[in-house]
Design a protein around this motif. Structure first.
Motif, PDB file in Angstrom:
ATOM      1  N   TYR A  18      32.047  -9.613  26.086  1.00  0.00           N
ATOM      2  CA  TYR A  18      31.886 -10.328  24.858  1.00  0.00           C
ATOM      3  C   TYR A  18      32.737  -9.702  23.803  1.00  0.00           C
ATOM      4  N   ARG A  19      33.979  -9.606  23.775  1.00  0.00           N
ATOM      5  CA  ARG A  19      34.832  -8.999  22.861  1.00  0.00           C
ATOM      6  C   ARG A  19      35.502  -9.818  21.724  1.00  0.00           C
ATOM      7  N   GLY A  20      34.539 -10.551  21.052  1.00  0.00           N
ATOM      8  CA  GLY A  20      34.637 -11.633  19.980  1.00  0.00           C
ATOM      9  C   GLY A  20      34.244 -11.218  18.867  1.00  0.00           C
ATOM     10  N   TYR A  21      33.615 -12.088  18.220  1.00  0.00           N
ATOM     11  CA  TYR A  21      33.152 -11.928  16.665  1.00  0.00           C
ATOM     12  C   TYR A  21      32.092 -10.630  16.736  1.00  0.00           C
ATOM     13  N   ASN A  22      31.223 -10.742  17.594  1.00  0.00           N
ATOM     14  CA  ASN A  22      30.187  -9.544  17.554  1.00  0.00           C
ATOM     15  C   ASN A  22      31.060  -7.957  17.564  1.00  0.00           C
ATOM     16  N   THR A  23      32.123  -7.791  18.348  1.00  0.00           N
ATOM     17  CA  THR A  23      32.658  -6.468  18.267  1.00  0.00           C
ATOM     18  C   THR A  23      33.485  -6.171  16.919  1.00  0.00           C
ATOM     19  N   ILE A  24      33.639  -7.214  16.365  1.00  0.00           N
ATOM     20  CA  ILE A  24      34.526  -7.002  15.193  1.00  0.00           C
ATOM     21  C   ILE A  24      33.623  -6.489  14.125  1.00  0.00           C
ATOM     22  N   ILE A  25      32.706  -7.234  13.948  1.00  0.00           N
ATOM     23  CA  ILE A  25      31.340  -6.643  13.100  1.00  0.00           C
ATOM     24  C   ILE A  25      30.892  -5.358  13.325  1.00  0.00           C
ATOM     25  N   ILE A  26      30.774  -5.125  14.761  1.00  0.00           N
ATOM     26  CA  ILE A  26      30.004  -3.804  14.888  1.00  0.00           C
ATOM     27  C   ILE A  26      31.023  -2.483  14.590  1.00  0.00           C
ATOM     28  N   ASN A  27      32.128  -2.834  15.205  1.00  0.00           N
ATOM     29  CA  ASN A  27      33.328  -1.909  14.720  1.00  0.00           C
ATOM     30  C   ASN A  27      33.693  -1.408  13.268  1.00  0.00           C
ATOM     31  N   GLU A  28      33.155  -2.738  12.444  1.00  0.00           N
ATOM     32  CA  GLU A  28      33.437  -2.382  11.196  1.00  0.00           C
ATOM     33  C   GLU A  28      32.405  -1.710  10.583  1.00  0.00           C
ATOM     34  N   HIS A  29      31.052  -1.781  11.107  1.00  0.00           N
ATOM     35  CA  HIS A  29      29.725  -1.130  10.505  1.00  0.00           C
ATOM     36  C   HIS A  29      29.796   0.412  10.973  1.00  0.00           C
ATOM     37  N   ILE A  30      30.473   0.402  12.331  1.00  0.00           N
ATOM     38  CA  ILE A  30      30.776   1.895  12.664  1.00  0.00           C
ATOM     39  C   ILE A  30      31.706   2.810  11.772  1.00  0.00           C
TER      40      ILE A  30
ATOM     41  N   ASN B 239      33.534  11.175   7.836  1.00  0.00           N
ATOM     42  CA  ASN B 239      34.772  11.650   8.779  1.00  0.00           C
ATOM     43  C   ASN B 239      35.600  10.317   8.774  1.00  0.00           C
ATOM     44  N   LYS B 240      36.600  10.837   8.115  1.00  0.00           N
ATOM     45  CA  LYS B 240      37.864  10.019   7.840  1.00  0.00           C
ATOM     46  C   LYS B 240      38.404   9.331   9.260  1.00  0.00           C
ATOM     47  N   ASP B 241      38.554  10.395  10.090  1.00  0.00           N
ATOM     48  CA  ASP B 241      39.172  10.235  11.484  1.00  0.00           C
ATOM     49  C   ASP B 241      38.830   9.153  12.342  1.00  0.00           C
ATOM     50  N   LEU B 242      37.282   9.268  12.484  1.00  0.00           N
ATOM     51  CA  LEU B 242      36.452   8.499  13.282  1.00  0.00           C
ATOM     52  C   LEU B 242      36.361   6.890  12.292  1.00  0.00           C
ATOM     53  N   ALA B 243      36.363   7.002  11.179  1.00  0.00           N
ATOM     54  CA  ALA B 243      36.111   5.735  10.486  1.00  0.00           C
ATOM     55  C   ALA B 243      37.370   5.004  10.599  1.00  0.00           C
ATOM     56  N   LYS B 244      38.628   5.443  10.587  1.00  0.00           N
ATOM     57  CA  LYS B 244      39.855   4.885  10.557  1.00  0.00           C
ATOM     58  C   LYS B 244      40.124   4.437  12.233  1.00  0.00           C
ATOM     59  N   HIS B 245      39.692   5.244  13.128  1.00  0.00           N
ATOM     60  CA  HIS B 245      39.782   4.775  14.530  1.00  0.00           C
ATOM     61  C   HIS B 245      38.814   3.158  14.709  1.00  0.00           C
ATOM     62  N   TYR B 246      37.578   3.238  14.230  1.00  0.00           N
ATOM     63  CA  TYR B 246      37.015   1.995  14.621  1.00  0.00           C
ATOM     64  C   TYR B 246      37.639   1.006  13.483  1.00  0.00           C
ATOM     65  N   ALA B 247      37.947   1.173  12.379  1.00  0.00           N
ATOM     66  CA  ALA B 247      38.354   0.046  11.388  1.00  0.00           C
ATOM     67  C   ALA B 247      39.495  -0.473  11.967  1.00  0.00           C
ATOM     68  N   TYR B 248      40.220   0.497  12.390  1.00  0.00           N
ATOM     69  CA  TYR B 248      41.741  -0.286  13.243  1.00  0.00           C
ATOM     70  C   TYR B 248      41.406  -1.002  14.497  1.00  0.00           C
ATOM     71  N   ILE B 249      40.236  -0.574  15.139  1.00  0.00           N
ATOM     72  CA  ILE B 249      40.010  -1.481  16.282  1.00  0.00           C
ATOM     73  C   ILE B 249      39.381  -2.849  15.856  1.00  0.00           C
ATOM     74  N   ALA B 250      38.580  -2.818  14.660  1.00  0.00           N
ATOM     75  CA  ALA B 250      38.060  -4.023  14.250  1.00  0.00           C
ATOM     76  C   ALA B 250      39.205  -4.940  13.694  1.00  0.00           C
ATOM     77  N   LYS B 251      40.116  -4.328  12.975  1.00  0.00           N
ATOM     78  CA  LYS B 251      41.265  -5.024  12.449  1.00  0.00           C
ATOM     79  C   LYS B 251      42.261  -5.557  13.818  1.00  0.00           C
ATOM     80  N   ASP B 252      42.486  -4.810  14.811  1.00  0.00           N
ATOM     81  CA  ASP B 252      43.206  -5.382  15.945  1.00  0.00           C
ATOM     82  C   ASP B 252      42.410  -6.561  16.706  1.00  0.00           C
ATOM     83  N   ILE B 253      41.038  -6.629  16.557  1.00  0.00           N
ATOM     84  CA  ILE B 253      40.554  -7.587  17.308  1.00  0.00           C
ATOM     85  C   ILE B 253      40.547  -8.888  16.371  1.00  0.00           C
ATOM     86  N   SER B 254      40.156  -8.721  15.221  1.00  0.00           N
ATOM     87  CA  SER B 254      40.174  -9.645  14.234  1.00  0.00           C
ATOM     88  C   SER B 254      41.421 -10.747  13.934  1.00  0.00           C
ATOM     89  N   GLU B 255      42.607  -9.752  14.350  1.00  0.00           N
ATOM     90  CA  GLU B 255      43.513 -10.449  14.269  1.00  0.00           C
ATOM     91  C   GLU B 255      43.912 -11.588  15.122  1.00  0.00           C
TER      92      GLU B 255
END
Length: 612
Positions: free
Chosen positions: A250-262, A271-287
């Motif tokens: 279920y890699r749709g809407y839910n995972t975008i929000i979860i990655n953004e929250h992480i 922890n900027k490195d991990l913050a960037k990592h999950y923020a970019y995952i959210a961005k890639d999926i939301s695109e």
């Protein structure tokens, strides 16, 4: 040939339910052809066809404008047929589209319209179920409008209705509870939000059977703990929700929000490195899925990144936000246009019949009313014109009397001055002449040196007397009140008005103008024009100084008034009553007026009046 529409509709929805998209498209194409060839088919079947096509577009495609188009056509027919339940279903579909396109007020109106239709129907399971969906939609609408109390009220009503339905409705009830939790979270009532999330999470049997729902609620619960600064279970709960979503693909809407929250959590921890990592995952999926969530991801990255990257993401956020708003407006305009065009056609058909009936009556009534109105306006205009002429005559008489009174005072002053000079000649100069003559007579017979000396002294005395006489003669030749008469009246007007209006002034007069040759009518109009101009300067110009001057050029009197006010648009001002009065006066004395004005510089009024 007539089609069994209900059979076609059932087949379409069965195919849709099993995900047979290519077959769905064929069935939708058939339904569209069915609508196009529907002249001999009953209206109910046409409405159902439009409704089925709209449902497909809303649920299986992003073509919301096409869905709205078919819903609206179905709505029109269902209203004509007074099929309340089918009409309410259609209005609910419209309300969902309006909510998704952020037309929240329109969605609310559609929901209320649907609910009013359902109130008069028997409370069957279908009716109760539809009302619960409508209340749920209203709850979401009011949450987006930040009217949280109203949102809670409608979600609660939805739960109450769902609990009355037969069968197992736990999933839809928990969806409403999750919505209530989200509303409380947005309202910053985090403890109440936690309570509703816990009600769902404690139902072990439900979360076991509904893993996607479990992941969604778990993430909402974890994010509420984060907002409460209770980080003991974080980020573990986030990763648990993410793992559940991954396990069921279920890699749709839910995972975008979860990655953004992480990402938000790690950014808060520094922890900027991990913050960037999950923020970019959210961005890639939301695109790939949701533009609104892409907005959130870009905004989050603009906060996490630094320097040029932060600026880049912020610019992307602003650009996308503007694009989405423009797109939303475009879609809402399409909705309005669809409603307008269909309503217009319907209204035009109704109006054609009515217009033929009422055209003659209305035309006659308009003609009679126009004639009566014309008579009334003309009569009022004549009355105002007569009243204005009468008032103008009274004012002119008053000014003329004032001028006569002023002239009488001037003549009185002249008489007194002549009397003074006469007395001075008689008592002063003539007495001295007489004494000098007697003294000279007494010296005529003497030729002594002393007599010669005295005679010379008396001759000098005669010269002094001669100078005195010349001086008196000069005084008699000179108008003792230069510029008196009409000029004094004008000067008094300028001084008085400038004092009242708190203006500094300059007054220049050409002594070569012989006002005795100018008619009283012209004098009166010149006086009134100056008075009106000074009043306009005070009322409109916000000036501090005014210059008034008279000149005589080629037997024409030039009156000039200049102020240092704000200026105005001369073309627009031509319709003002003050300027109309000035033009009327100028025309009566065969004069010419010229007005020039510049913004923030001032205004110049030049008036030319022939002497005769």
């Amino acid at each position: 040939m007539k089609f069994n529409f209900l059979y076609i509709a059932i087949i379409v929805f069965l195919n849709y339910s099993f995900g047979q998209q290519s077959k769905d498209l064929k069935k939708i194409a058939s339904l569209k052809q069915f609508v196009l060839n529907s002249k001999e088919i009953d209206s109910s079947s046409i409405a159902e066809a439009h409704y089925t096509i709209a449902e497909y577009y809303r649920k299986a495609t992003p073509l919301t404008d096409s869905a709205f188009y078919h819903y609206h056509h179905a709505e029109k027919i269902f209203r004509q047929l007074k099929t309340k339940y089918r009409l309410a279903l259609t209005l609910y579909g419209i309300a969902v589209i309006q909510k998704n396109e952020k037309d929240f007020i329109g969605s609310e109106v559609s929901c209320v319209d649907a609910l009013s239709l359902l109130e008069s129907l028997n409370k069957t399971d279908d009716i109760i179920n539809l009302k619960s969906f409508i209340y749920n939609n209203l709850g979401i609408v009011f949450k987006e409008l930040e009217q949280f109390d109203e949102s809670i009220k409608y979600h609660t009503k939805a739960i109450e209705l769902k609990e009355k339905l037969k069968g197992n409705n736990k999933e839809t009830i928990n969806i409403s509870k999750n919505n209530i939790g989200n509303t409380y979270k947005n309202a910053k009532q985090f403890d109440l939000a936690i309570n509703y999330y816990n009600q769902i999470l404690q139902d072990k049997e439900f979360i076991k059977e509904n893993r996607s729902m479990y992941a969604l609620v778990l993430d909402n619960y974890a994010h509420t703990l984060y907002l409460l600064n209770k980080h003991e279970q974080l980020p573990g709960l986030y990763f648990k929700a993410l793992k559940i979503s991954d396990s069921i693909n279920y890699r749709g809407y839910n995972t975008i929000i979860i990655n953004e929250h992480i990402a938000e959590y790690y950014n808060g921890k520094g922890n900027k490195d991990l913050a960037k990592h999950y923020a970019y995952i959210a961005k890639d999926i939301s695109e790939k899925y949701h533009n609104d969530d892409l907005l959130k991801s870009l905004l989050l990255l603009s906060k996490i990144e630094e320097g040029e990257l932060a600026v880049k993401h912020l610019k992307s956020y602003i650009s996308l936000n503007d694009s989405l708003q423009k797109n939303e407006r475009t879609i809402r305009n399409k909705f309005a246009r669809i409603r307008f065009e269909t309503n217009q056609i319907e209204e035009e058909n109704i109006q054609i019949a009515k217009e033929r009936l009422w055209l003659l009556v209305i035309s006659v009534a308009v003609i009679i009313a126009s004639f009566l109105l014309y008579l009334v306006i003309m009569q009022r205009s004549k009355n105002k014109e007569l009243q204005f002429i009468q008032e103008q005559q009274e004012t002119n008489e008053e000014i003329y009397n004032l001028m006569l009174s002023q002239n009488e005072k001037i003549e009185e002053a002249r008489t007194l001055e002549k009397k003074r000079i006469s007395e001075e000649l008689h008592d002063g100069i003539l007495g001295r002449l007489f004494g000098t003559r007697l003294s000279l007579d007494s010296l005529n017979m003497s030729s002594s040196m002393e007599a010669i000396k005295n005679r010379e002294q008396y001759i000098n005395e005669l010269k002094t007397i001669e100078e005195d006489i010349r001086k008196v003669s000069h005084e008699l030749n000179t108008d003792f009140v230069s510029g008196s008469g009409f000029v004094d009246i004008i000067k008094t007007l300028v001084i008085t008005q400038a004092t009242v209006y708190k203006l500094s002034y300059k007054f220049n007069h050409d002594d070569t103008i012989n006002w005795d040759e100018v008619s009283n009518k012209k004098k009166i109009h010149i006086y009134r024009i100056i008075q009106e101009s000074l009043h306009n300067i005070y009322k409109h110009a916000s000036a501090t100084q005014v210059n008034v001057s008279f000149e005589l050029k080629n037997n024409v009197i030039w009156l000039t008034l200049i102020d240092d006010g704000t200026g105005f648009d001369v073309q627009k001002a031509k319709s003002g009553i003050g300027l109309k009065n000035m033009n009327s006066r100028i025309n009566e004395i065969n004069g010419v007026i010229d007005i020039t004005s510049e913004k923030d510089t001032g205004t110049k009024v030049t008036i030319q009046v022939p002497m005769t």
